[in-house]
Write a protein that holds these residues in place. Structure first.
Motif, PDB file in Angstrom:
ATOM      1  N   LEU A 223       1.043  -1.263  -0.014  1.00 23.30           N
ATOM      2  CA  LEU A 223       0.135  -0.020  -0.036  1.00 23.30           C
ATOM      3  C   LEU A 223       0.982   1.561  -0.016  1.00 23.30           C
ATOM      4  CD1 LEU A 223      -2.315  -1.426   2.690  1.00 23.30           C
ATOM      5  CD2 LEU A 223      -3.108  -1.054   0.410  1.00 23.30           C
ATOM      6  N   GLU A 224       1.645   1.248   0.771  1.00 25.02           N
ATOM      7  CA  GLU A 224       2.605   2.520   1.030  1.00 25.02           C
ATOM      8  C   GLU A 224       3.424   2.502  -0.528  1.00 25.02           C
ATOM      9  OE1 GLU A 224       2.648   0.133   3.320  1.00 25.02           O
ATOM     10  OE2 GLU A 224       1.613   1.185   4.779  1.00 25.02           O
ATOM     11  N   GLN A 227       0.968   4.223  -2.666  1.00 18.46           N
ATOM     12  CA  GLN A 227       0.928   5.896  -2.708  1.00 18.46           C
ATOM     13  C   GLN A 227       2.052   6.577  -2.974  1.00 18.46           C
ATOM     14  OE1 GLN A 227       0.149   7.414   1.334  1.00 18.46           O
ATOM     15  NE2 GLN A 227      -1.258   8.804   0.688  1.00 18.46           N
ATOM     16  N   GLN A 228       3.439   5.887  -2.569  1.00 16.88           N
ATOM     17  CA  GLN A 228       4.555   6.713  -2.869  1.00 16.88           C
ATOM     18  C   GLN A 228       4.728   7.023  -4.476  1.00 16.88           C
ATOM     19  OE1 GLN A 228       7.620   4.446  -0.918  1.00 16.88           O
ATOM     20  NE2 GLN A 228       6.640   5.037   1.011  1.00 16.88           N
ATOM     21  N   ARG A 267      -2.288   1.476   9.452  1.00 16.73           N
ATOM     22  CA  ARG A 267      -1.697   1.653   8.127  1.00 16.73           C
ATOM     23  C   ARG A 267      -2.794   2.696   7.115  1.00 16.73           C
ATOM     24  NH1 ARG A 267       0.346  -3.522   5.786  1.00 16.73           N
ATOM     25  NH2 ARG A 267       1.057  -2.424   3.878  1.00 16.73           N
ATOM     26  N   LEU A 271      -1.974   6.213   5.858  1.00 18.06           N
ATOM     27  CA  LEU A 271      -2.015   6.649   4.412  1.00 18.06           C
ATOM     28  C   LEU A 271      -3.034   7.855   4.177  1.00 18.06           C
ATOM     29  CD1 LEU A 271      -2.242   3.167   2.835  1.00 18.06           C
ATOM     30  CD2 LEU A 271      -0.571   4.937   2.398  1.00 18.06           C
ATOM     31  N   GLN A 274      -1.369  11.108   5.014  1.00 23.77           N
ATOM     32  CA  GLN A 274      -0.546  11.559   4.023  1.00 23.77           C
ATOM     33  C   GLN A 274      -1.137  11.946   2.798  1.00 23.77           C
ATOM     34  OE1 GLN A 274       2.694   8.567   3.657  1.00 23.77           O
ATOM     35  NE2 GLN A 274       2.592   8.299   5.770  1.00 23.77           N
ATOM     36  N   ALA A 276      -3.891  10.445   1.055  1.00 27.04           N
ATOM     37  CA  ALA A 276      -4.821   9.382   0.322  1.00 27.04           C
ATOM     38  C   ALA A 276      -6.159   9.615   0.893  1.00 27.04           C
ATOM     39  CB  ALA A 276      -4.332   7.912   0.636  1.00 27.04           C
TER      40      ALA A 276
END
Ligand SMILES: [Zn+2]
Length: 455
Positions: A223-224, A227-228, A267, A271, A274, A276
């Motif tokens: 997932l991270e 997003q990155q 988590r 997100l 940040q 999302a």
């Protein structure tokens, strides 16, 4: 089981007109006051009524469309009884006449009339692409309703002496892009290679994969990374989370993870912090069950304004009411799984029409244009990696031309570098193209701010 057709609320000509003109006015930055309608109203822009009693009957398809040229492009016109007459007549005294009934045709396509009255459903209960007018007459990648509006726009410009412009997005961007990820699987990257190793009787490799399964993180638990990657293009991710992990009663799988797990909830909260957005990925069966859908909404790690159904489930006779009653502000399910393009022949968010109740829905549909799996799959298209961008380019250009929203679905498992057909490299190619066109990357809430409150 297909719900039987009940007596539907009659759709009057006034209702059809109001519905279509609401969307016409929303498609342009500013539309001056001007009367648009049929001859009996003596409007400035007159459309020749040609639908007969079609909307009083319950047939999925009208007679075949004529083909007419508009600004160099051949387009289908349903309800066109006067094909020998010019499409648009700009008349003296600030009048204009349109000789094909594009108000009726726009209502027919936008409202989803064909799906509601069709008896055809596929093995997942979905209206199949092959049963659609888009497939029959070959216009799935052309937003025909936007072209109808372009003709109306030209007529309005003639009668008002004012130029109309498609709406602009954030920072004057000519169109918007909505990047979405349905999260079906976080734990299953090991399965396909493990099965292949077993078939090759490669027990050492099978053992390694099992080891990874239990003691290392899964390649799809990313997932991270997703997003990155998306943030790297100055874009935003919207994650559609599947709150049901038990398979449906017919065996169709839902999530391979438990959304309620505390670590996962944290988590997703991180997100969201940040930037999302999270939305509901309604599990199998919820497209006809608003109580279950509403319950799934309560399991989200953060408030969710939107929904998209798993497997793109959508029962036209029931789902509009289900989404509305469950309280969602937007949905983004309506695309064909089998083909990229425009399921309602429109490239802007719109309000679906609930034919059972005879009125426009309160939620906004952000139509889905392309899903990764559609592009390369035994059941769908089988494009080679280098064919993907060229295949989608004309569709992207249509969306840009009309200031629409391009909705892209890239599942998290398609960010696995092992995926060489519809994987991270193909995603990068599409993102580089979209960014080069100065699109505004938006999420569902941005679109609601822009379009949701204007009624
Ligand atoms: Zn799904």
């Amino acid at each position: 089981m297909l719900p039987p057709l009940s007596a539907i609320a009659p759709v009057s000509v006034e209702l059809r007109l109001a519905y279509v003109l609401h969307h016409f006015r929303q498609a342009y930055a500013e539309v001056p006051e001007v009367s648009i309608g049929y001859a009996n109203q003596q409007p400035q822009v007159e459309v020749v009524a040609s639908a007969g009693d079609f909307f009083a009957r319950q047939e999925p398809q009208p007679p075949a469309p004529t083909l007419r040229e508009w600004q160099g492009q051949l387009l289908p016109f349903f309800f066109d009884l006067n094909p020998e007459q010019p499409l648009l007549e700009l008349l003296p005294g600030k009048h204009a006449r349109i000789n094909a009934d594009l108000l009726a045709a726009a209502f027919y396509l936008l409202s989803g009339w064909q799906e509601y009255f069709s008896e055809e459903r596929d093995r997942h209960g979905r209206f199949p692409y092959t049963a659609s007018v888009q497939h029959c007459y070959g216009f799935v990648a052309v937003p025909v309703v936007n072209y109808y509006f372009d003709i109306l726009k030209t007529a309005v410009e003639h009668t008002t002496d004012q130029l109309l412009h498609p709406r602009l997005w954030v920072n004057e961007a000519p169109f918007a892009t909505f990047i979405t990820h349905d999260i079906d699987e976080l734990r299953s990257a090991w399965k396909a290679p493990a099965k292949a190793a077993l078939q090759r009787v490669n027990l050492l490799r099978f053992g390694q994969l099992l080891w990874q399964r239990f003691f290392q993180s899964d390649a799809w638990d990313n997932l991270e990374l997703v997003q990155q990657t998306v943030t790297g293009y100055d874009a935003k991710s919207t994650f559609f989370l599947l709150p049901e992990h038990r398979p449906a009663s017919n065996g169709t799988p839902n999530a391979d993870y438990k959304l309620a797990a505390t670590a996962l909830q944290w988590r997703f909260k991180a997100l969201v912090k940040q930037g999302a957005e999270v939305a509901v990925h309604g599990s199998i069966g919820t497209s006809v069950d608003q109580q279950r859908l509403a319950r799934e909404q309560t399991q989200m790690p953060a408030p969710a304004a939107g929904n998209r159904f798993h497997y793109l489930s959508w029962e036209p006779r029931r789902t509009p009411a289900v989404v509305e009653e469950a309280g969602f502000a937007y949905d983004s399910t309506l695309g064909f799984a089998e083909h990229f393009g425009f399921r309602n022949s429109y490239c802007l968010p719109f309000r679906p029409f609930d034919l059972t109740q005879g009125r426009a829905c309160t939620f906004l549909e952000i139509p889905l244009n392309v899903m990764d799996a559609t592009l390369h799959h035994p059941n769908y298209l089988q494009l080679a990696p280098h064919e993907i961008l060229p295949a989608l380019l004309p569709m992207f250009q249509e969306i840009e031309r009309f200031g629409g929203v391009c909705t892209l679905l890239w599942h998290n498992d398609h960010f696995d570098p092992a995926n060489e057909t519809t994987g991270p490299r193909q995603f990068a190619e599409l993102m580089q193209y979209l960014r080069s066109r100065n699109t505004a990357f938006v999420n569902g809430r941005d679109i609601l701010m822009e379009l949701g409150n204007r009624r």
